[in-house]
Motif scaffolding. Structure first.
Motif, PDB file in Angstrom:
ATOM      1  N   MET A   1     -22.540  13.759  59.230  1.00  8.91           N
ATOM      2  CA  MET A   1     -22.432  13.458  57.850  1.00  8.91           C
ATOM      3  C   MET A   1     -22.406  14.556  56.943  1.00  8.91           C
ATOM      4  O   MET A   1     -23.306  15.489  56.965  1.00  8.91           O
ATOM      5  N   ARG A   2     -21.487  14.388  55.932  1.00  9.52           N
ATOM      6  CA  ARG A   2     -21.345  15.232  54.811  1.00  9.52           C
ATOM      7  C   ARG A   2     -21.394  14.859  53.582  1.00  9.52           C
ATOM      8  O   ARG A   2     -21.300  13.768  53.491  1.00  9.52           O
ATOM      9  N   LEU A   3     -21.920  15.749  52.482  1.00  9.68           N
ATOM     10  CA  LEU A   3     -22.112  15.351  50.975  1.00  9.68           C
ATOM     11  C   LEU A   3     -21.268  16.312  50.446  1.00  9.68           C
ATOM     12  O   LEU A   3     -21.432  17.431  50.365  1.00  9.68           O
ATOM     13  N   TYR A   4     -20.491  15.684  49.544  1.00 12.38           N
ATOM     14  CA  TYR A   4     -19.626  16.446  48.541  1.00 12.38           C
ATOM     15  C   TYR A   4     -20.067  16.305  47.337  1.00 12.38           C
ATOM     16  O   TYR A   4     -20.389  15.150  46.758  1.00 12.38           O
ATOM     17  N   CYS A   5     -20.292  17.240  46.355  1.00 12.86           N
ATOM     18  CA  CYS A   5     -20.958  17.319  45.038  1.00 12.86           C
ATOM     19  C   CYS A   5     -19.649  17.384  44.129  1.00 12.86           C
ATOM     20  O   CYS A   5     -19.243  18.776  43.924  1.00 12.86           O
ATOM     21  N   LEU A   6     -19.430  16.353  43.491  1.00 12.87           N
ATOM     22  CA  LEU A   6     -17.943  16.458  42.492  1.00 12.87           C
ATOM     23  C   LEU A   6     -18.349  16.667  41.012  1.00 12.87           C
ATOM     24  O   LEU A   6     -17.511  16.716  40.305  1.00 12.87           O
ATOM     25  N   SER A   7     -19.786  16.631  40.683  1.00 13.02           N
ATOM     26  CA  SER A   7     -20.185  16.893  39.382  1.00 13.02           C
ATOM     27  C   SER A   7     -21.414  18.018  39.310  1.00 13.02           C
ATOM     28  O   SER A   7     -22.297  17.690  39.974  1.00 13.02           O
ATOM     29  N   GLY A   8     -21.339  18.558  38.252  1.00 10.05           N
ATOM     30  CA  GLY A   8     -22.263  19.553  37.851  1.00 10.05           C
ATOM     31  C   GLY A   8     -23.367  18.922  36.748  1.00 10.05           C
ATOM     32  O   GLY A   8     -24.612  19.506  36.533  1.00 10.05           O
ATOM     33  N   TYR A  15     -20.846  11.792  43.784  1.00 11.66           N
ATOM     34  CA  TYR A  15     -21.006  12.453  45.110  1.00 11.66           C
ATOM     35  C   TYR A  15     -20.115  11.567  46.120  1.00 11.66           C
ATOM     36  O   TYR A  15     -19.937  10.385  45.825  1.00 11.66           O
ATOM     37  N   ILE A  16     -19.760  12.397  47.006  1.00 10.34           N
ATOM     38  CA  ILE A  16     -19.123  11.425  48.292  1.00 10.34           C
ATOM     39  C   ILE A  16     -19.539  11.911  49.651  1.00 10.34           C
ATOM     40  O   ILE A  16     -20.033  12.984  49.946  1.00 10.34           O
ATOM     41  N   ILE A  17     -20.009  10.871  50.543  1.00 14.33           N
ATOM     42  CA  ILE A  17     -20.618  11.153  51.732  1.00 14.33           C
ATOM     43  C   ILE A  17     -19.672  10.653  52.610  1.00 14.33           C
ATOM     44  O   ILE A  17     -18.992   9.591  52.389  1.00 14.33           O
ATOM     45  N   THR A  18     -19.369  11.190  53.865  1.00 15.16           N
ATOM     46  CA  THR A  18     -18.534  11.068  54.857  1.00 15.16           C
ATOM     47  C   THR A  18     -19.011  10.749  55.900  1.00 15.16           C
ATOM     48  O   THR A  18     -20.266  11.374  56.344  1.00 15.16           O
ATOM     49  N   PHE A  19     -18.965   9.420  56.655  1.00 12.53           N
ATOM     50  CA  PHE A  19     -19.704   9.144  57.816  1.00 12.53           C
ATOM     51  C   PHE A  19     -18.748   7.946  58.335  1.00 12.53           C
ATOM     52  O   PHE A  19     -18.317   7.097  58.021  1.00 12.53           O
ATOM     53  N   LYS A  20     -18.651   8.396  59.929  1.00 13.09           N
ATOM     54  CA  LYS A  20     -17.800   7.376  60.903  1.00 13.09           C
ATOM     55  C   LYS A  20     -16.722   7.147  60.232  1.00 13.09           C
ATOM     56  O   LYS A  20     -16.138   5.940  60.489  1.00 13.09           O
ATOM     57  N   GLY A  21     -16.050   8.280  59.733  1.00  9.50           N
ATOM     58  CA  GLY A  21     -14.803   8.078  59.240  1.00  9.50           C
ATOM     59  C   GLY A  21     -14.557   7.606  57.966  1.00  9.50           C
ATOM     60  O   GLY A  21     -13.229   7.556  57.601  1.00  9.50           O
ATOM     61  N   LEU A  22     -15.448   7.090  57.273  1.00  9.62           N
ATOM     62  CA  LEU A  22     -15.746   6.534  56.013  1.00  9.62           C
ATOM     63  C   LEU A  22     -15.734   7.403  54.749  1.00  9.62           C
ATOM     64  O   LEU A  22     -16.595   8.471  55.149  1.00  9.62           O
ATOM     65  N   GLY A  29     -20.015   9.459  37.490  1.00 12.23           N
ATOM     66  CA  GLY A  29     -20.241   9.820  36.068  1.00 12.23           C
ATOM     67  C   GLY A  29     -19.384  10.419  35.204  1.00 12.23           C
ATOM     68  O   GLY A  29     -18.758  11.335  35.756  1.00 12.23           O
ATOM     69  N   LEU A  30     -19.332  10.571  33.966  1.00  8.12           N
ATOM     70  CA  LEU A  30     -18.345  11.222  33.177  1.00  8.12           C
ATOM     71  C   LEU A  30     -19.156  12.180  32.381  1.00  8.12           C
ATOM     72  O   LEU A  30     -20.054  11.674  31.752  1.00  8.12           O
ATOM     73  N   PRO A  82     -10.695  14.463  21.234  1.00  6.92           N
ATOM     74  CA  PRO A  82     -11.696  15.115  22.466  1.00  6.92           C
ATOM     75  C   PRO A  82     -11.179  14.914  23.701  1.00  6.92           C
ATOM     76  O   PRO A  82     -10.572  13.769  24.090  1.00  6.92           O
ATOM     77  N   GLU A  83     -11.825  15.603  24.633  1.00  9.20           N
ATOM     78  CA  GLU A  83     -11.470  15.457  26.016  1.00  9.20           C
ATOM     79  C   GLU A  83     -12.686  15.523  26.756  1.00  9.20           C
ATOM     80  O   GLU A  83     -13.841  16.054  26.603  1.00  9.20           O
ATOM     81  N   PHE A  84     -12.684  15.224  28.022  1.00  6.02           N
ATOM     82  CA  PHE A  84     -13.784  14.792  28.748  1.00  6.02           C
ATOM     83  C   PHE A  84     -13.677  15.500  30.333  1.00  6.02           C
ATOM     84  O   PHE A  84     -12.484  15.817  30.600  1.00  6.02           O
ATOM     85  N   ASN A  85     -14.727  15.898  30.888  1.00  9.14           N
ATOM     86  CA  ASN A  85     -14.996  16.576  32.055  1.00  9.14           C
ATOM     87  C   ASN A  85     -14.630  15.536  33.388  1.00  9.14           C
ATOM     88  O   ASN A  85     -16.190  15.041  33.224  1.00  9.14           O
ATOM     89  N   LEU A  86     -13.918  15.630  33.959  1.00 10.60           N
ATOM     90  CA  LEU A  86     -13.910  14.479  35.048  1.00 10.60           C
ATOM     91  C   LEU A  86     -14.685  15.090  36.379  1.00 10.60           C
ATOM     92  O   LEU A  86     -14.761  16.158  36.543  1.00 10.60           O
ATOM     93  N   PRO A  87     -14.960  14.123  37.243  1.00  9.61           N
ATOM     94  CA  PRO A  87     -15.703  14.959  38.726  1.00  9.61           C
ATOM     95  C   PRO A  87     -14.293  15.744  38.973  1.00  9.61           C
ATOM     96  O   PRO A  87     -13.341  15.159  39.010  1.00  9.61           O
ATOM     97  N   MET A  88     -14.920  16.568  40.116  1.00 13.82           N
ATOM     98  CA  MET A  88     -13.843  17.391  40.744  1.00 13.82           C
ATOM     99  C   MET A  88     -13.121  16.696  41.934  1.00 13.82           C
ATOM    100  O   MET A  88     -13.221  15.893  42.562  1.00 13.82           O
ATOM    101  N   ASP A  89     -11.455  16.740  41.787  1.00 15.86           N
ATOM    102  CA  ASP A  89     -10.503  15.947  42.328  1.00 15.86           C
ATOM    103  C   ASP A  89      -9.900  17.008  43.420  1.00 15.86           C
ATOM    104  O   ASP A  89      -9.096  16.238  44.287  1.00 15.86           O
ATOM    105  N   LYS A  90     -10.246  18.015  43.542  1.00 13.33           N
ATOM    106  CA  LYS A  90      -9.287  18.765  44.746  1.00 13.33           C
ATOM    107  C   LYS A  90     -10.333  18.952  45.784  1.00 13.33           C
ATOM    108  O   LYS A  90      -9.801  19.237  46.984  1.00 13.33           O
ATOM    109  N   MET A  91     -11.606  18.671  45.844  1.00 13.18           N
ATOM    110  CA  MET A  91     -12.416  18.636  46.935  1.00 13.18           C
ATOM    111  C   MET A  91     -11.991  17.513  48.171  1.00 13.18           C
ATOM    112  O   MET A  91     -12.059  17.589  49.208  1.00 13.18           O
ATOM    113  N   LEU A  92     -11.874  16.533  47.364  1.00 16.86           N
ATOM    114  CA  LEU A  92     -11.485  15.261  48.433  1.00 16.86           C
ATOM    115  C   LEU A  92     -10.376  14.197  47.515  1.00 16.86           C
ATOM    116  O   LEU A  92     -10.887  13.952  46.466  1.00 16.86           O
ATOM    117  N   ASP A  93      -9.263  13.848  47.955  1.00 16.45           N
ATOM    118  CA  ASP A  93      -8.261  13.239  46.952  1.00 16.45           C
ATOM    119  C   ASP A  93      -9.036  11.882  46.790  1.00 16.45           C
ATOM    120  O   ASP A  93      -9.496  11.228  47.829  1.00 16.45           O
TER     121      ASP A  93
END
Length: 654
Positions: A1-8, A15-22, A29-30, A82-93
């Motif tokens: 299992m892996r955890l991806y942190c997409l926001s500071g 976050y995204i967690i991968t497990f059993k191919g999911l 959050g924005l 005004p503009e907003f900072n999105l969760p990171m989209d390059k770590m995982l599509d």
């Protein structure tokens, strides 16, 4: 299992967690603090902001950038939408995300960016209040910005960050900032949300059973429990152990997790919410006594319900019960009405009022008696007729970069009798006020954040007793305003992470559940191989669908009487002839069997606890160990196979 942190942003996680191919996204959050780098959007053109001088870098100036940056009160601001900072989209599509689990309405404001125009085909799950109140937040955000449009969008400044002063020079991923989504995007993203109730179990493609349990933070807020037959993962985000209007936190469901992911702790760890609530009431009363009016920038739901109740009671006790209160928001009517039909999501004290029957929130009574009035905007019909001062105004946006609050700052800012009181901890109030300086009205910072503080989090972790604790790295370091505040669990294994990191969680698949059909179960014939131990062979086809394993009878089996002698054997026939050996090897029996099979010149060697047979004529050695037997054959391959078959005959089988 892996955890991806997409926001500071610790308060607005993704976050995204991968497990059993999911791929499962936990919250979306924005980060809204980026809007503080932009000039406010007034309803009518402001002479002050229209006449600001352009900022010109000391070197490498690009004339095409003129007008994008303005010098205001010693700071540089972007003159654009005004503009907003999105969760990171390059770590995982985002198109690869299977499921999104949302814990509360404050953590879903990036949903339209993730589900719309990205190829997203997954599913989104949230409680009913999270969906409906999240809709209010999103619609309000779109309305505030679209009602005061900018003629153009500034972009060139992002190429010159190294030439700009702080804080623009430190802007994180500025090129990825995005303008607000459309109302169509909001509706499209919310249409993908499936509503769940507390403690309802959801099968996520056979990989997990997901269950939302009350987190006690706000209406409909949830912690998520992801469980399999052998593992348990808990995601704790935006939780509270205090007694407020939502249903209390469900701690028992979170106990003894294999992995506990915790985030969303308080942004104001050094203050007590009750103390700050008292300070707010006191400051409002003092402002009214000085013939001034109080402005309270707020969100359209949440703490504002408690503010209506506490402030009204306080003003009545102070003899100021005739002071009008105004709640101004594009979704004010919907928010106030919806809050009074959510009995099942409220604390027991609020629920009991419903059964009397009575309104769970007193603001319904205040509305009927005209103590509280609500409008969409300051320019809405009837507002100018009802408006009188001194008064208390609740309106958005807490960032003071758009919304009706900008109008009131411009109208009241030059009067020192007036005051502005900040209750939302999302934005540093000095940065919020920067473009309005010099400001005569008084400013008070009374952050009311009921989410877990560090002491409460440490206590909760000890009670939950997880095997592994997973938290942002910042929580393990002393807080800047209080060096003694941090997460400390010496008896726990702690894994930390930062924005942009991918970490491996110590959760490995060891066992999985397999189902068999009733037809196949009837064919099981157990055989006792040791005292209290039985085995049985099982012949079938293993099918895996949606991560669920099931053994079914061989589909191509044919009745025995229909098979001719010349037909090829079926899959089931072949499997039925497979034998399974068990038991320990008797070396003397092996030597006897080898002699019967034509092998001669066999020598037995005992070295320590190991036994070895040397077949001199065949240049072969057979080594017997506790759980293994090795045939080391230097001759023909057929000799090794013949020896293997001989040894197998010395074992019991079924």
């Amino acid at each position: 299992m892996r955890l991806y942190c997409l926001s500071g942003d610790l308060a607005k996680p993704c976050y995204i967690i991968t497990f059993k191919g999911l791929r499962i996204m936990l919250d979306c959050g924005l980060t809204e603090q980026t809007v503080l780098n932009f000039l406010p959007l007034p309803f009518v053109q402001s002479l002050k902001w229209s006449n600001l001088p352009n900022f010109v870098p000391s070197r490498d100036h690009d004339p095409q950038m003129d007008g994008e940056l303005k010098d205001c009160c010693g700071r540089v601001f972007v003159d654009s939408t005004p503009e907003f900072n999105l969760p990171m989209d390059k770590m995982l599509d985002f198109s690869e995300v299977d499921v999104i689990l949302i814990s509360n309405y404050l953590n879903m404001l990036a949903l339209p960016y993730i589900t719309e125009n990205t190829g997203f085909k997954g599913k989104v799950y949230a409680t009913e209040p999270t969906l409906q109140i999240g809709r209010f937040f999103l619609e309000e955000l779109v309305d505030y910005i679209e009602v005061s449009p900018k003629a153009c969008t500034a972009r060139l400044w992002k190429e010159k960050l190294h030439l700009l002063p702080s804080p623009l020079s430190e802007a994180f991923r500025a090129k990825k900032w995005r303008t607000i989504f459309s109302l169509k995007d909001v509706q499209g993203s919310l249409s993908k949300v499936t509503i769940m109730g507390y403690d309802e179990k959801l099968d996520i493609l056979g990989a997990f059973i997901a269950t939302p349990v009350s987190s006690g933070y706000c209406l409909g807020s949830s912690n998520w429990v992801l469980s399999t037959a052998h593992e348990k993962i808990c995601y704790v985000s935006g939780s509270s152990t205090l007694t407020t209007h939502p249903r209390p936190i469900n701690q028992s469901a979170l106990k003894h997790a294999d992995v506990l992911i915790m985030t969303g702790l308080t942004q104001a760890p050094t203050v007590n919410p009750d103390t700050k609530l008292g300070e707010l009431c006191m400051n409002v009363a003092l402002t009214i006594r000085n013939n001034g009016s109080a402005l309270i920038p707020c969100y359209p739901s949440g703490v504002v319900y408690d503010l209506f109740e506490c402030l009204t009671q306080n003003l009545e006790n102070a003899g100021l019960n005739n002071v009008p209160m105004f709640f101004i928001s594009p979704v004010a009517d919907s928010s106030l009405a919806y809050s009074n039909i959510l009995a099942e999501w409220l604390s027991s004290a609020k629920q009991n009022k419903v059964y009397l029957p009575d309104d769970p929130f007193p603001h319904a009574f205040y509305l009927r008696n005209n103590k509280l009035k609500h409008y969409n905007h300051v320019f809405s019909e009837g507002f100018s007729k009802d408006f009188r001062q001194p008064c208390v105004v609740f309106c958005g946006h807490p960032s003071l970069r758009f919304g009706d609050a900008v109008h009131f700052i411009e109208m009241w800012g030059n009067n020192p009798n007036n005051s502005i009181i900040f209750t939302e901890p999302d934005f540093p109030y000095l940065q919020v006020l920067a473009p309005f300086q010099p400001l005569a009205m008084k400013a008070f910072y009374c952050p009311i954040d009921t989410s877990l503080n560090y002491q409460q989090a440490n206590k909760l972790i000890k009670e939950l007793k997880p095997n592994v604790l997973v938290i942002p790295e910042a929580y393990t370091k002393p807080h800047p305003s209080a060096p003694n505040l941090f997460i400390e669990q010496p008896d726990k294994k702690i894994i930390t992470f930062k924005c942009g990191e991918i970490i491996r969680l110590p959760l490995k698949r060891k066992l999985d559940r397999i189902y068999i059909t009733s037809e196949l179960a009837q064919k099981i014939s157990p055989k006792e191989v040791a005292a209290g131990v039985t085995f049985s062979t099982l012949t079938g086809v293993l099918q895996v669908k949606d991560k669920v394993h099931c053994i079914q009878p061989c589909a191509d089996s044919i009745k025995e009487e229909t098979i001719s002698s010349n037909s090829a054997p079926t899959k089931e026939d072949v499997l039925k002839n497979v034998k399974y050996e068990y038991g320990s090897i008797d070396v003397e029996a092996v030597m006897k069997r080898l002699t019967q099979d034509g092998f001669s010149n066999i020598k037995l060697d005992r070295t320590g606890g190991a036994l070895t047979l040397n077949l001199v004529n065949e240049d072969t050695v057979i080594k017997f160990e506790d759980n293994e037997t090795h045939i080391i054959c230097g001759g023909k391959p057929t000799t090794r196979l013949k020896l293997r078959d001989t040894i197998m005959k010395c074992l019991q089988s079924f």
